[in-house]
Design a protein around this motif. Structure first.
Motif, PDB file in Angstrom:
ATOM      1  N   PRO A 186      45.075 -18.354 -16.249  1.00  0.00           N
ATOM      2  CA  PRO A 186      46.285 -18.002 -17.163  1.00  0.00           C
ATOM      3  C   PRO A 186      46.507 -18.963 -18.176  1.00  0.00           C
ATOM      4  CG  PRO A 186      46.846 -18.228 -14.336  1.00  0.00           C
ATOM      5  CD  PRO A 186      45.336 -18.541 -14.611  1.00  0.00           C
ATOM      6  N   VAL A 187      46.799 -18.262 -19.084  1.00  0.00           N
ATOM      7  CA  VAL A 187      46.958 -19.332 -20.650  1.00  0.00           C
ATOM      8  C   VAL A 187      48.221 -18.884 -21.307  1.00  0.00           C
ATOM      9  CG1 VAL A 187      44.318 -19.084 -20.872  1.00  0.00           C
ATOM     10  CG2 VAL A 187      45.686 -17.389 -21.827  1.00  0.00           C
ATOM     11  N   THR A 188      48.589 -19.805 -22.251  1.00  0.00           N
ATOM     12  CA  THR A 188      49.563 -19.533 -23.013  1.00  0.00           C
ATOM     13  C   THR A 188      48.828 -19.592 -24.482  1.00  0.00           C
ATOM     14  OG1 THR A 188      50.404 -21.590 -23.150  1.00  0.00           O
ATOM     15  CG2 THR A 188      51.349 -20.191 -21.676  1.00  0.00           C
ATOM     16  N   PHE A 189      49.327 -19.086 -25.522  1.00  0.00           N
ATOM     17  CA  PHE A 189      48.919 -19.163 -26.924  1.00  0.00           C
ATOM     18  C   PHE A 189      50.215 -18.914 -28.000  1.00  0.00           C
ATOM     19  CE2 PHE A 189      49.199 -14.505 -26.006  1.00  0.00           C
ATOM     20  CZ  PHE A 189      49.714 -14.053 -27.143  1.00  0.00           C
ATOM     21  N   THR A 190      49.738 -19.310 -29.147  1.00  0.00           N
ATOM     22  CA  THR A 190      50.806 -19.446 -30.203  1.00  0.00           C
ATOM     23  C   THR A 190      50.477 -18.448 -31.509  1.00  0.00           C
ATOM     24  OG1 THR A 190      49.674 -21.478 -31.293  1.00  0.00           O
ATOM     25  CG2 THR A 190      51.362 -21.789 -29.745  1.00  0.00           C
ATOM     26  N   GLY A 191      49.075 -17.991 -31.465  1.00  0.00           N
ATOM     27  CA  GLY A 191      48.955 -17.091 -32.653  1.00  0.00           C
ATOM     28  C   GLY A 191      49.320 -15.822 -32.519  1.00  0.00           C
ATOM     29  N   HIS A 192      49.224 -14.915 -33.522  1.00  0.00           N
ATOM     30  CA  HIS A 192      49.583 -13.616 -33.989  1.00  0.00           C
ATOM     31  C   HIS A 192      48.430 -12.532 -33.612  1.00  0.00           C
ATOM     32  CE1 HIS A 192      53.575 -14.902 -35.124  1.00  0.00           C
ATOM     33  NE2 HIS A 192      52.964 -15.870 -35.740  1.00  0.00           N
ATOM     34  N   ARG A 193      47.157 -12.873 -33.828  1.00  0.00           N
ATOM     35  CA  ARG A 193      46.028 -12.021 -33.645  1.00  0.00           C
ATOM     36  C   ARG A 193      45.123 -12.553 -32.863  1.00  0.00           C
ATOM     37  NH1 ARG A 193      44.268 -10.648 -39.763  1.00  0.00           N
ATOM     38  NH2 ARG A 193      44.692 -12.778 -39.796  1.00  0.00           N
ATOM     39  N   LEU A 194      44.251 -11.751 -32.098  1.00  0.00           N
ATOM     40  CA  LEU A 194      43.167 -12.410 -31.465  1.00  0.00           C
ATOM     41  C   LEU A 194      41.915 -11.985 -32.018  1.00  0.00           C
ATOM     42  CD1 LEU A 194      41.839 -13.472 -28.565  1.00  0.00           C
ATOM     43  CD2 LEU A 194      41.973 -11.147 -27.651  1.00  0.00           C
ATOM     44  N   ALA A 195      41.423 -13.197 -32.532  1.00  0.00           N
ATOM     45  CA  ALA A 195      39.966 -13.076 -33.332  1.00  0.00           C
ATOM     46  C   ALA A 195      38.706 -13.241 -32.238  1.00  0.00           C
ATOM     47  CB  ALA A 195      40.058 -14.274 -34.215  1.00  0.00           C
ATOM     48  N   LEU A 196      37.880 -12.590 -32.558  1.00  0.00           N
ATOM     49  CA  LEU A 196      36.402 -12.574 -31.693  1.00  0.00           C
ATOM     50  C   LEU A 196      35.344 -12.456 -32.577  1.00  0.00           C
ATOM     51  CD1 LEU A 196      37.652  -9.413 -29.359  1.00  0.00           C
ATOM     52  CD2 LEU A 196      37.898 -11.791 -28.958  1.00  0.00           C
ATOM     53  N   ASN A 197      34.547 -13.528 -32.287  1.00  0.00           N
ATOM     54  CA  ASN A 197      33.154 -13.510 -32.836  1.00  0.00           C
ATOM     55  C   ASN A 197      32.346 -12.639 -31.848  1.00  0.00           C
ATOM     56  OD1 ASN A 197      30.653 -14.292 -33.592  1.00  0.00           O
ATOM     57  ND2 ASN A 197      30.958 -16.318 -33.999  1.00  0.00           N
ATOM     58  N   TYR A 198      31.959 -11.416 -32.285  1.00  0.00           N
ATOM     59  CA  TYR A 198      31.192 -10.764 -31.468  1.00  0.00           C
ATOM     60  C   TYR A 198      30.119  -9.963 -31.864  1.00  0.00           C
ATOM     61  CZ  TYR A 198      33.572  -6.564 -33.409  1.00  0.00           C
ATOM     62  OH  TYR A 198      33.712  -5.559 -34.312  1.00  0.00           O
ATOM     63  N   ALA A 199      29.133  -9.276 -31.247  1.00  0.00           N
ATOM     64  CA  ALA A 199      28.098  -8.512 -31.607  1.00  0.00           C
ATOM     65  C   ALA A 199      27.864  -7.375 -30.461  1.00  0.00           C
ATOM     66  CB  ALA A 199      26.864  -9.310 -31.911  1.00  0.00           C
ATOM     67  N   THR A 200      27.615  -6.151 -30.898  1.00  0.00           N
ATOM     68  CA  THR A 200      27.373  -5.134 -29.853  1.00  0.00           C
ATOM     69  C   THR A 200      26.041  -4.300 -30.656  1.00  0.00           C
ATOM     70  OG1 THR A 200      28.489  -3.145 -30.955  1.00  0.00           O
ATOM     71  CG2 THR A 200      29.779  -4.630 -29.605  1.00  0.00           C
ATOM     72  N   SER A 201      25.412  -3.487 -29.373  1.00  0.00           N
ATOM     73  CA  SER A 201      24.440  -2.409 -29.805  1.00  0.00           C
ATOM     74  C   SER A 201      24.971  -1.357 -30.440  1.00  0.00           C
ATOM     75  CB  SER A 201      23.694  -2.350 -28.771  1.00  0.00           C
ATOM     76  OG  SER A 201      24.188  -1.522 -27.831  1.00  0.00           O
ATOM     77  N   ALA A 202      24.383  -0.449 -30.994  1.00  0.00           N
ATOM     78  CA  ALA A 202      24.909   0.797 -31.303  1.00  0.00           C
ATOM     79  C   ALA A 202      25.782   1.295 -30.242  1.00  0.00           C
ATOM     80  CB  ALA A 202      23.914   1.655 -31.985  1.00  0.00           C
ATOM     81  N   ALA A 203      25.239   1.441 -29.139  1.00  0.00           N
ATOM     82  CA  ALA A 203      25.921   1.926 -27.886  1.00  0.00           C
ATOM     83  C   ALA A 203      26.785   1.108 -27.137  1.00  0.00           C
ATOM     84  CB  ALA A 203      24.670   2.342 -26.966  1.00  0.00           C
ATOM     85  N   GLY A 204      27.026  -0.302 -27.564  1.00  0.00           N
ATOM     86  CA  GLY A 204      27.731  -0.794 -26.897  1.00  0.00           C
ATOM     87  C   GLY A 204      29.399  -1.196 -27.512  1.00  0.00           C
ATOM     88  N   SER A 205      29.991  -2.155 -26.885  1.00  0.00           N
ATOM     89  CA  SER A 205      31.455  -2.086 -27.225  1.00  0.00           C
ATOM     90  C   SER A 205      32.088  -3.347 -26.498  1.00  0.00           C
ATOM     91  CB  SER A 205      32.283  -1.058 -26.879  1.00  0.00           C
ATOM     92  OG  SER A 205      32.352  -0.832 -25.446  1.00  0.00           O
ATOM     93  N   VAL A 206      33.052  -3.844 -27.042  1.00  0.00           N
ATOM     94  CA  VAL A 206      33.911  -4.872 -26.604  1.00  0.00           C
ATOM     95  C   VAL A 206      35.486  -4.341 -26.645  1.00  0.00           C
ATOM     96  CG1 VAL A 206      34.956  -7.258 -26.662  1.00  0.00           C
ATOM     97  CG2 VAL A 206      32.625  -6.620 -27.342  1.00  0.00           C
ATOM     98  N   ARG A 207      36.217  -4.510 -25.377  1.00  0.00           N
ATOM     99  CA  ARG A 207      37.679  -4.287 -25.471  1.00  0.00           C
ATOM    100  C   ARG A 207      38.398  -5.452 -24.715  1.00  0.00           C
ATOM    101  NH1 ARG A 207      38.266   1.570 -22.987  1.00  0.00           N
ATOM    102  NH2 ARG A 207      36.706   0.896 -21.313  1.00  0.00           N
ATOM    103  N   VAL A 208      39.588  -5.701 -24.967  1.00  0.00           N
ATOM    104  CA  VAL A 208      40.252  -6.682 -24.284  1.00  0.00           C
ATOM    105  C   VAL A 208      41.586  -6.206 -24.015  1.00  0.00           C
ATOM    106  CG1 VAL A 208      41.038  -9.219 -24.757  1.00  0.00           C
ATOM    107  CG2 VAL A 208      39.143  -8.346 -26.025  1.00  0.00           C
ATOM    108  N   GLU A 209      42.099  -6.599 -22.591  1.00  0.00           N
ATOM    109  CA  GLU A 209      43.011  -6.248 -22.036  1.00  0.00           C
ATOM    110  C   GLU A 209      44.150  -7.653 -21.790  1.00  0.00           C
ATOM    111  OE1 GLU A 209      43.366  -3.639 -18.501  1.00  0.00           O
ATOM    112  OE2 GLU A 209      41.701  -4.596 -18.129  1.00  0.00           O
ATOM    113  N   LEU A 210      45.314  -7.686 -22.165  1.00  0.00           N
ATOM    114  CA  LEU A 210      46.375  -8.742 -21.717  1.00  0.00           C
ATOM    115  C   LEU A 210      46.962  -8.510 -20.562  1.00  0.00           C
ATOM    116  CD1 LEU A 210      47.700  -9.712 -25.428  1.00  0.00           C
ATOM    117  CD2 LEU A 210      45.611 -10.524 -24.312  1.00  0.00           C
ATOM    118  N   LEU A 211      46.899  -9.487 -19.542  1.00  0.00           N
ATOM    119  CA  LEU A 211      47.613  -8.946 -18.297  1.00  0.00           C
ATOM    120  C   LEU A 211      48.608 -10.053 -18.016  1.00  0.00           C
ATOM    121  CD1 LEU A 211      43.995  -8.750 -16.196  1.00  0.00           C
ATOM    122  CD2 LEU A 211      45.139  -7.203 -17.489  1.00  0.00           C
ATOM    123  N   ASP A 212      49.568  -9.809 -17.064  1.00  0.00           N
ATOM    124  CA  ASP A 212      50.679 -10.757 -16.590  1.00  0.00           C
ATOM    125  C   ASP A 212      50.037 -11.561 -15.408  1.00  0.00           C
ATOM    126  OD1 ASP A 212      50.837  -9.286 -14.450  1.00  0.00           O
ATOM    127  OD2 ASP A 212      52.557  -8.135 -15.144  1.00  0.00           O
TER     128      ASP A 212
END
Length: 471
Positions: free
Chosen positions: A385-411
C-alpha cells in the motif's frame, strides 16, 4: 537471493519521487515476473594512466560534476609499496561529456619532467592514498567551498579537505575529523556525501568484521551535522546476505532518486588465483598482484545502516582477457555520470598492477541498474500500500514489438479503483525513458490522490526500470 523484507506497518508515502527496482522495498508479490539485474555495456577506455607520476597502481577513482564539466580524481603512483607513502599523489582529469577525459595542465606541483601537470595534491602523505571528494549539496553551505573531500589511513585518522575550484585543496582543520579507533580501519576508499534524504553528512568507511571465524573487509557508517564532528553508528547490515569481502563500497545518492543510495562495490576474493606464474609474466602484472581476483556487485540503501543485496550475482564480471583476472583490478569508481539523454555511465579501474592500467567506461540505461521484467508469457507485480501526490504516473519502460505494459490502481482490498482497472488500462508499447500510464479516461491520476492504493503492473516481454507519480 536474500529473503524479502517484512511488509511495512503503514502505507509507504511515495510523494512524487521516482522509484527504482533495485530492491524489494515496494514489492508485495511477483507472479511470472522478476527483478532482473542489468548487464552494463562496455563503452571502452576513458583514460589511460600513462604519465610517469600515475602508472600501474592508480586507484580509488571518483567522478563528479562541477563547474559545467566532469572531474575525475584518482591516486597516482607508479610502483607498489606501503599505503600512504610519499610517492602517492592525487591527480585530476576533465571531460565535457563524461565519455573521455583529458588532463589539465595546472602547474600546482612540479613533477619530474613536467612542471605543468594534472596533480592537485602532493607531498601530503598519507592523504593521496585514498583522497575522495564530493560536491557539497548542503543547503547551509551558501557561498562556501563547493567541494569537500575525506582522506586518511589508520595511522592518521580521516581528515577533511575543502576546495572552491576542485584543484586547490586545503584542510578543514589541523587534526582528523574522525580519529582512528583501536581496531585497524580506513584501509580503502572511504566515501562521504551530504544526504538530502537524511539531511546530514554521511560517511561510509572501511572496517573489518569477524563472522564465523573469518575476518571480512566490511563497511561502517558515521554521520555529521557539519562535516567536522562525526558520530559513528557501527557496521552496516546487508540483510542476511552471505558475507563477502567488499573492498570498496562506493556508496552515493542516485542522482535521479537521491533517497536511494547505490554502491557499485569491488568484491574481492583473496587467494582465489586464476593466472599461473607464466600467464602473470605474459601480461606483465606485478609479481605480488595476481594471486587474487575481483568483480563488482550492486548494493543499495534507503538510509541508515541497512543495505540490500537484492542481487548476489556479479554486476560486472572480470570478462575476457587474463589481464582482468588479477588482484585488485575491476574496482569501480565512485559515482555515476549522465552521459546522454537516455544513458548513464560508471567507470572501472582495469589492468591493475600492469603497464596497461586504465579507467574504462560502462554504460547503462538511465535508471537501469535493474528492472521489473516479464517474458513473453507475461507476469505481474503487486506493490505494498502506498500514497502519492503527483498527477501522472511516469514509467521508464521498454517492450518488444509483441510486448506491453499495463498498470492497475487498486484499493486496500485489492479491488480496482473505478476507471483504473485492467480493462481500462491502455497497453504501453515501445521504449521510453519517461512515458505515462494511460487509461480510457487519460493519464490523470488525481482522482486517487490522498487515497491508500496499490499498483499492479502487468508486463509481457517487457521491462520497467522506474516509475513515479510526477507533478
Amino acid at each position: 537471493m536474500p529473503a524479502p523484507a517484512a511488509p511495512p506497518a503503514a502505507p509507504i508515502a511515495l510523494g512524487s519521487r521516482r522509484e527504482l527496482f533495485v530492491d524489494r522495498f515496494l514489492v508485495a508479490g511477483l507472479e511470472g515476473a522478476e527483478l532482473r539485474l542489468a548487464t552494463p555495456l562496455d563503452a571502452g577506455p576513458a583514460l589511460a594512466f600513462d604519465r610517469p607520476w600515475e602508472g600501474a597502481f592508480c586507484a580509488y577513482s571518483t567522478v563528479l560534476r562541477h563547474g559545467g564539466r566532469w572531474l575525475l580524481y584518482y591516486r597516482g603512483v607508479p610502483s607498489s609499496g606501503p599505503d600512504g607513502r610519499a610517492a602517492e599523489v592525487t591527480c585530476v582529469a576533465e571531460s565535457a561529456d563524461g565519455r573521455t577525459f583529458t588532463r589539465p595542465e595546472l602547474g600546482l606541483f612540479a613533477m619530474a619532467g613536467a612542471p605543468r601537470n594534472n596533480v592537485v595534491l602532493a607531498n601530503a602523505a598519507p592523504f593521496s592514498h585514498n583522497f575522495s571528494p564530493f560536491v557539497d549539496t548542503c543547503p547551509g553551505v551558501g557561498a562556501g567551498p563547493a567541494l569537500k573531500a575525506i582522506a586518511g589511513v589508520h595511522s592518521s585518522g580521516l581528515h577533511g579537505f575543502v576546495s572552491a575550484d576542485g584543484f586547490r585543496w586545503t584542510p578543514v582543520q589541523a587534526g582528523p575529523v574522525l580519529p582512528s579507533p583501536k581496531e585497524f580501519t580506513f584501509d580503502s576508499q572511504n566515501v562521504a556525501f551530504y544526504s538530502e534524504h537524511e539531511r546530514k553528512y554521511v560517511l561510509y568507511y572501511r572496517t573489518w568484521q569477524e563472522i564465523g571465524g573469518t575476518k571480512y573487509r566490511w563497511v561502517s557508517r558515521a554521520v555529521s551535522e557539519d562535516f567536522v564532528h562525526w558520530t559513528t553508528e557501527g557496521p552496516v547490515d546487508y540483510g542476511g546476505a552471505p558475507p563477502e569481502h567488499l573492498y570498496t563500497n562506493q556508496t552515493s545518492p542516485y542522482f535521479r532518486a537521491p533517497h536511494i543510495y547505490a554502491g557499485i562495490c569491488a568484491r574481492f576474493f583473496p587467494g582465489r588465483q586464476v593466472l599461473t606464474e607464466a600467464q602473470a609474466r605474459a601480461v606483465q602484472v606485478d609479481p605480488q598482484y595476481f594471486q587474487d581476483c575481483s568483480d563488482a556487485v550492486l548494493v543499495t540503501s534507503r538510509g541508515g545502516r541497512s543495505f540490500s543485496r537484492t542481487f548476489l550475482d556479479a554486476f560486472l564480471r572480470p570478462g575476457l582477457g587474463l589481464q582482468n583476472w588479477v588482484s585488485r583490478s575491476n574496482y569501480p569508481a565512485l559515482n555515476l555520470a549522465q552521459t546522454g539523454p537516455a544513458e548513464m555511465s560508471f567507470y572501472v579501474n582495469r589492468d591493475y598492477g600492469q603497464p596497461t592500467a586504465h579507467l574504462r567506461r560502462y554504460a547503462l540505461r538511465l535508471d537501469g541498474f535493474a528492472s521489473l521484467h516479464a517474458g513473453y508469457g507475461g507476469g505481474t507485480m503487486l506493490t505494498h500500500p502506498v500514497t502519492f501526490t503527483g498527477h501522472r504516473l511516469a514509467l521508464n519502460y521498454a517492450t518488444s514489438a509483441a510486448g506491453s505494459v499495463r498498470v492497475e490502481l487498486l484499493d486496500g482490498d485489492r479491488q480496482a479503483l473505478p476507471g483504473f482497472g485492467l480493462a481500462d488500462a491502455a497497453e504501453l508499447i515501445g521504449d521510453e525513458i519517461e512515458g505515462y500510464a494511460r487509461w480510457k479516461q487519460g493519464v490523470g491520476v488525481g482522482a486517487a490522490q490522498g487515497r491508500v492504493v496499490r499498483l499492479r503492473f502487468h508486463l509481457k516481454d517487457a521491462d520497467v526500470y522506474s516509475f513515479g507519480f510526477l507533478g
